[in-house]
Design a protein around this motif. Structure first.
Motif, mmCIF file in Angstrom:
data_model
loop_
_atom_site.group_PDB
_atom_site.id
_atom_site.type_symbol
_atom_site.label_atom_id
_atom_site.label_comp_id
_atom_site.label_asym_id
_atom_site.label_seq_id
_atom_site.Cartn_x
_atom_site.Cartn_y
_atom_site.Cartn_z
ATOM 1 N N HIS A 142 -4.647 1.670 -3.417
ATOM 2 C CA HIS A 142 -4.284 0.851 -2.259
ATOM 3 C C HIS A 142 -5.263 -0.312 -2.134
ATOM 4 O O HIS A 142 -6.447 -0.170 -2.432
ATOM 5 N N ASN A 146 -6.087 6.000 2.080
ATOM 6 C CA ASN A 146 -5.495 4.708 2.409
ATOM 7 C C ASN A 146 -5.856 4.408 3.861
ATOM 8 O O ASN A 146 -5.482 5.159 4.754
ATOM 9 N N ASP A 162 0.816 -1.215 0.000
ATOM 10 C CA ASP A 162 0.000 0.000 0.000
ATOM 11 C C ASP A 162 0.846 1.260 0.000
ATOM 12 O O ASP A 162 0.541 2.248 0.658
ATOM 13 N N MET A 173 -8.483 0.736 1.444
ATOM 14 C CA MET A 173 -8.801 2.127 1.154
ATOM 15 C C MET A 173 -10.267 2.401 1.452
ATOM 16 O O MET A 173 -11.066 1.492 1.686
#
Length: 506
Positions: free
Chosen positions: A361, A500, A297, A364
């Motif tokens: 990501h 994120n 991520d 998220m």
């Protein structure tokens, strides 16, 4: 700067098929964009690691018309080069106008109208020699019959100066594609992808004293993880090389980060790695060594991206096949974006009204405040997470049987399910759509305090190319439709955000 300490992917999310060029101490990078408009996102960097999107190359319908492009048709792999003070971008509009190039004085544009090219399949590249001759190097054929052809053009007019000739067939794998020709220390290197853009993907290379060969093959790939089935980064390939100001070489290339080794909703992302050179003069990146890794991520420096929907779309935004300006209004209500749906839905391979950003990501959340009063049954507006017309989630407000309802639509291949939740007859609703890396979840609030979760969770496989096909990744954004006719009522969107949710301060 030549360090392996790279926080990959350097451009997370659906940004595949990267191509890069250095002009003095500035780097510019572009990606495929397929059915999304504007076409070919372009990024700028000073260090190859931190990238900022500065716009798109193809911003006018006169350059590319995607209104009838199917899912994963449209703009395929592009190459960016710089010669004699001018930028060149060459690409393929699949099932459109074919191969073409455009030029610009500045990378942020404006870029020229397309100059059409007559030969080749997909993934054309440009090479300029010391005296200014321009060569088009391009894939031709299909599958195991793929090979590389090359011909000369006038770089201003596009006039063909020599007939195309076959110069290489790669390593006998399918889909020898994404070719690039370089001249490094007096030697011509021809580099391509091979094996198809999945688990057998690899980058291969050959060299010659002549730009048309014959070419000596390097026996092994210079980049692949096809022998590392458990590695968290897969499908490496489709690379481009660049030399930095210190004389070090780097490669940008695509890779995928499958969840549990199976599903890749983020699509093909842009990675960076240093290039080393063997004593025999071959470049090497990562041939099943596993040195290309990811920071799970990884992403932009800011953990939360917010767009106050009261002004304009930034460069990170794209639209499905077309941007119809009349569908979007920034002036009807202060601080809100009014969106009017057209007749198309996300099921259609047509320009449905969908303004979106890439999901970057695995973990998220995206959300928006929506005020929408459907004028008739069938109208709806809200958030969407779209892979393609076979895989998507819609979460928003809809008019059904004379009532306003919260609607969840899940499209998974040939199966489509629609769920309804009670909603007040008027007023703003807050919508959230998120993923924990395993499932997508939806929730809503009518008072901004208490939240109701949708009972249905959607597994990431639904929005993954491994299950529902294609070459893209998930795009998240704002969708509205009249479901067969123009919507009479607009949806008013405000306070859109993307974050994120892993909790890292990136």
């Amino acid at each position: 700067m030549h360090s392996t300490n790279v926080r990959n992917p350097v451009i997370p999310g659906y940004y595949p098929d990267p191509s890069v060029v250095r002009v003095n101490d500035d780097y510019y990078l572009i990606n495929s964009s397929f059915e999304y408009f504007p076409g070919v996102p372009i990024f700028h960097s000073k260090d190859l690691i931190h990238w900022t999107q500065i716009g798109h190359v193809l911003t006018r319908q006169s350059q590319v018309d995607l209104r009838t492009s199917g899912s994963s048709d449209g703009i395929y792999a592009a190459t960016i080069r710089h010669h004699a003070g001018r930028f060149y971008m060459i690409t393929t509009d699949v099932r459109g106008i074919g191969n073409f190039f455009v030029t610009a004085d500045k990378p942020e544009g404006p870029w020229s109208e397309p100059v059409l090219l007559p030969y080749g399949g997909i993934d054309p590249s440009l090479f300029f020699d010391e005296v200014g001759r321009a060569y088009v190097t391009v894939q031709n054929g299909a599958g195991y019959e793929s090979h590389i052809i090359q011909y000369g053009i006038d770089p201003v007019s596009g006039e063909v100066l020599s007939e195309p000739v076959e110069i290489w067939r790669g390593d006998e794998g399918p889909w020898v594609e994404g070719p690039h020709l370089y001249k490094i220390k007096g030697v011509y290197y021809l580099m391509t992808a091979s094996g198809g853009t999945a688990r057998d993907h690899r980058e291969i290379i050959a060299r010659s004293s002549n730009p048309y060969g014959p070419f000596e093959d390097k026996p092994e790939p210079i980049l692949t993880h096809r022998g590392l089935k458990e590695h968290p980064v897969q499908c490496l390939g489709h690379a481009d090389l660049v030399e930095d100001m210190s004389g070090n070489w780097w490669a940008v290339f695509l890779g995928m980060r499958p969840v549990d080794g199976k599903y890749s909703p983020l699509g093909r992302e842009t990675f960076l790695a240093p290039v080393t050179w063997t004593e025999e003069g071959w470049p090497v990146i990562d041939n099943n060594e596993g040195t290309v890794v990811s920071a799970e991520d990884a992403g932009p420096d800011d953990r939360v991206q917010r767009l106050e929907l009261g002004g304009s779309f930034g460069p990170e935004w794209a639209f499905l096949r077309s941007y119809e300006e009349e569908r979007y209004s920034w002036t009807e209500q202060e601080g809100k974006l009014a969106i009017r749906g057209n007749a198309y839905t996300l099921d259609d391979e047509a320009p449905a009204v969908f303004a979106c950003i890439r999901q970057k990501h695995h973990r998220m959340e995206t959300g928006v405040n929506l005020d929408f009063d459907p004028a008739k049954d069938g109208e709806y507006a809200g958030l969407a997470a779209r892979l393609n017309n076979r895989g998507y989630i819609f979460w928003g407000l809809a008019g059904r049987e004379g009532r306003r309802v919260i609607e969840l639509t899940v499209k998974d291949g040939d199966h489509k399910q629609v769920y309804h939740y009670a909603a007040g007859s008027s007023g703003e609703v807050r919508l959230r759509l998120g993923s924990d890396g395993e499932v997508y979840t939806c929730s809503y609030s009518e008072d901004g305090v208490s939240w109701q979760e949708a009972e249905q969770q959607v597994h990431v496989s639904v929005l993954s190319p491994e299950v529902n096909g294609g070459f893209t990744g998930v795009c998240l954004g704002l969708h509205a439709s009249g479901e067969g006719m123009d919507a009479a009522a607009p949806g008013y969107f405000a306070e859109f955000y993307y974050t994120n949710t892993k909790g890292d301060v990136l």
